[in-house]
Motif scaffolding. Structure first.
Motif, PDB file in Angstrom:
ATOM      1  N   VAL A  60      54.097  37.156  41.179  1.00 37.70           N
ATOM      2  CA  VAL A  60      53.582  35.809  40.925  1.00 37.70           C
ATOM      3  C   VAL A  60      52.066  35.784  41.132  1.00 37.70           C
ATOM      4  N   GLU A  61      51.593  36.371  42.222  1.00 37.23           N
ATOM      5  CA  GLU A  61      50.151  36.382  42.490  1.00 37.23           C
ATOM      6  C   GLU A  61      49.398  37.190  41.439  1.00 37.23           C
ATOM      7  N   THR A  62      49.948  38.309  41.020  1.00 39.63           N
ATOM      8  CA  THR A  62      49.287  39.159  40.032  1.00 39.63           C
ATOM      9  C   THR A  62      49.179  38.448  38.684  1.00 39.63           C
ATOM     10  N   VAL A  63      50.244  37.786  38.259  1.00 40.54           N
ATOM     11  CA  VAL A  63      50.192  37.045  36.999  1.00 40.54           C
ATOM     12  C   VAL A  63      49.227  35.864  37.138  1.00 40.54           C
ATOM     13  N   SER A  64      49.281  35.184  38.248  1.00 41.06           N
ATOM     14  CA  SER A  64      48.406  34.031  38.477  1.00 41.06           C
ATOM     15  C   SER A  64      46.938  34.433  38.492  1.00 41.06           C
ATOM     16  N   CYS A  65      46.628  35.496  39.219  1.00 42.23           N
ATOM     17  CA  CYS A  65      45.243  35.865  39.523  1.00 42.23           C
ATOM     18  C   CYS A  65      44.729  37.090  38.787  1.00 42.23           C
ATOM     19  N   GLY A  66      45.576  37.767  38.031  1.00 34.92           N
ATOM     20  CA  GLY A  66      45.145  39.004  37.408  1.00 34.92           C
ATOM     21  C   GLY A  66      44.929  40.074  38.464  1.00 34.92           C
ATOM     22  N   ARG A  67      44.232  41.127  38.095  1.00 30.93           N
ATOM     23  CA  ARG A  67      43.907  42.207  39.026  1.00 30.93           C
ATOM     24  C   ARG A  67      42.426  42.501  38.926  1.00 30.93           C
ATOM     25  N   PRO A  68      41.670  42.218  39.982  1.00 31.51           N
ATOM     26  CA  PRO A  68      40.237  42.519  39.945  1.00 31.51           C
ATOM     27  C   PRO A  68      39.975  43.988  39.601  1.00 31.51           C
ATOM     28  N   GLY A  69      38.982  44.201  38.754  1.00 25.71           N
ATOM     29  CA  GLY A  69      38.586  45.555  38.393  1.00 25.71           C
ATOM     30  C   GLY A  69      39.470  46.210  37.351  1.00 25.71           C
ATOM     31  N   THR A  70      40.415  45.451  36.779  1.00 23.33           N
ATOM     32  CA  THR A  70      41.303  46.002  35.749  1.00 23.33           C
ATOM     33  C   THR A  70      41.318  45.060  34.552  1.00 23.33           C
ATOM     34  N   GLY A  71      42.086  45.416  33.548  1.00 25.65           N
ATOM     35  CA  GLY A  71      42.239  44.560  32.375  1.00 25.65           C
ATOM     36  C   GLY A  71      43.314  43.505  32.525  1.00 25.65           C
ATOM     37  N   MET A  72      44.008  43.475  33.674  1.00 24.13           N
ATOM     38  CA  MET A  72      45.067  42.486  33.890  1.00 24.13           C
ATOM     39  C   MET A  72      44.435  41.104  34.040  1.00 24.13           C
ATOM     40  N   PRO A  73      44.682  40.199  33.059  1.00 23.59           N
ATOM     41  CA  PRO A  73      44.050  38.884  33.102  1.00 23.59           C
ATOM     42  C   PRO A  73      44.709  37.920  34.087  1.00 23.59           C
ATOM     43  N   PHE A  74      43.986  36.855  34.407  1.00 26.40           N
ATOM     44  CA  PHE A  74      44.586  35.791  35.210  1.00 26.40           C
ATOM     45  C   PHE A  74      45.107  34.704  34.275  1.00 26.40           C
ATOM     46  N   PHE A  75      46.247  34.108  34.649  1.00 27.56           N
ATOM     47  CA  PHE A  75      46.919  33.135  33.796  1.00 27.56           C
ATOM     48  C   PHE A  75      46.898  31.720  34.365  1.00 27.56           C
ATOM     49  N   VAL A  76      46.177  31.496  35.473  1.00 29.16           N
ATOM     50  CA  VAL A  76      46.090  30.157  36.055  1.00 29.16           C
ATOM     51  C   VAL A  76      44.667  29.646  35.896  1.00 29.16           C
ATOM     52  N   ARG A  77      44.572  28.475  35.258  1.00 27.27           N
ATOM     53  CA  ARG A  77      43.266  27.836  35.086  1.00 27.27           C
ATOM     54  C   ARG A  77      42.639  27.606  36.472  1.00 27.27           C
ATOM     55  N   GLY A  78      41.389  28.000  36.619  1.00 28.40           N
ATOM     56  CA  GLY A  78      40.691  27.788  37.880  1.00 28.40           C
ATOM     57  C   GLY A  78      40.837  28.911  38.899  1.00 28.40           C
ATOM     58  N   SER A  79      41.507  29.985  38.497  1.00 29.98           N
ATOM     59  CA  SER A  79      41.633  31.116  39.419  1.00 29.98           C
ATOM     60  C   SER A  79      40.242  31.593  39.834  1.00 29.98           C
ATOM     61  N   TYR A  80      40.084  31.833  41.122  1.00 34.37           N
ATOM     62  CA  TYR A  80      38.842  32.276  41.753  1.00 34.37           C
ATOM     63  C   TYR A  80      37.785  31.164  41.826  1.00 34.37           C
ATOM     64  N   ASP A  81      38.045  30.014  41.185  1.00 29.36           N
ATOM     65  CA  ASP A  81      37.116  28.883  41.259  1.00 29.36           C
ATOM     66  C   ASP A  81      37.733  27.805  42.154  1.00 29.36           C
ATOM     67  N   THR A  82      38.666  27.048  41.592  1.00 31.12           N
ATOM     68  CA  THR A  82      39.328  25.997  42.371  1.00 31.12           C
ATOM     69  C   THR A  82      40.504  26.552  43.166  1.00 31.12           C
ATOM     70  N   THR A  83      40.979  27.747  42.793  1.00 28.02           N
ATOM     71  CA  THR A  83      42.092  28.402  43.487  1.00 28.02           C
ATOM     72  C   THR A  83      41.649  29.779  43.939  1.00 28.02           C
ATOM     73  N   LYS A  84      41.732  30.041  45.234  1.00 29.33           N
ATOM     74  CA  LYS A  84      41.405  31.377  45.738  1.00 29.33           C
ATOM     75  C   LYS A  84      42.503  32.351  45.327  1.00 29.33           C
ATOM     76  N   CYS A  85      42.093  33.547  44.992  1.00 29.37           N
ATOM     77  CA  CYS A  85      43.026  34.608  44.641  1.00 29.37           C
ATOM     78  C   CYS A  85      42.755  35.804  45.527  1.00 29.37           C
ATOM     79  N   TYR A  86      43.800  36.345  46.106  1.00 29.79           N
ATOM     80  CA  TYR A  86      43.657  37.470  47.037  1.00 29.79           C
ATOM     81  C   TYR A  86      42.627  37.115  48.120  1.00 29.79           C
ATOM     82  N   GLU A  87      42.595  35.835  48.490  1.00 27.22           N
ATOM     83  CA  GLU A  87      41.656  35.320  49.498  1.00 27.22           C
ATOM     84  C   GLU A  87      40.203  35.492  49.072  1.00 27.22           C
ATOM     85  N   MET A  88      39.948  35.521  47.744  1.00 28.00           N
ATOM     86  CA  MET A  88      38.587  35.697  47.238  1.00 28.00           C
ATOM     87  C   MET A  88      38.225  34.577  46.268  1.00 28.00           C
TER      88      MET A  88
END
Length: 164
Positions: A60-88
């Motif tokens: 769930v977290e990987t799909v939501s936030c993608g994977r930093p440093g890879t081609g895996m995209p994030f699928f949640v609007r606002g990831s890393y902006d309004t929503t922290k991902c991997y505590e970042m």
């Protein structure tokens, strides 16, 4: 109801059908392929979902936030902006920011795709004809390479038919 062994009735009532639909709509198969093996070839160099050791929450977290440093995209609007991902935040991730997906998903859609992966992909071994038909539907020509022993047929099989 008219189906041998009730196979069609069982498939129609599969609670993970919604997740399979999301897997298709979000184009997970563009990189992970329909069977989840990933690897090189069309779409990308994704990791195998069949061999993953990720838990449901991690998927769930990987799909939501993608994977930093890879081609895996994030699928949640606002990831890393309004929503922290991997505590970042976006600033924490910097140039390792994953790409934005072509479509955003709601939390229930992400949970559905995670449930689909856990039920039909993770730990399922090499793809088979039956799994292919379950994904694409009866009569799909895509699945013909899995006929016979259940595994992908060698490319030379079609050439052999032309020989006398």
């Amino acid at each position: 109801m008219g189906c041998v062994g009730g196979a069609h009735a069982q498939a129609a009532s599969d609670p993970t059908d919604a997740g399979k639909a999301v897997f298709k709509r979000a184009n997970c198969m563009g990189c992970h392929k329909w069977h989840g093996n990933g690897g090189g070839g069309y779409g990308g160099d994704a990791l195998s979902l069949r061999k993953t050791e990720l838990t449901r929450e991690q998927i769930v977290e990987t799909v939501s936030c993608g994977r930093p440093g890879t081609g895996m995209p994030f699928f949640v609007r606002g990831s890393y902006d309004t929503t922290k991902c991997y505590e970042m935040t976006r600033q924490d991730v910097g140039d390792r920011m994953p790409p934005e997906a072509n479509v955003f998903l709601r939390p229930n859609e992400i949970e559905a795709v995670a449930d689909y992966v856990l039920a039909h992909v993770k730990g399922k071994g090499e793809p088979t004809y039956d799994q292919c038909i379950a994904f694409f539907g009866e009569g799909s020509r895509v699945c013909n390479i899995y006929k016979g022993d259940g595994h992908a047929a060698a490319p030379s099989d079609q050439n052999d038919k032309a020989k006398p």
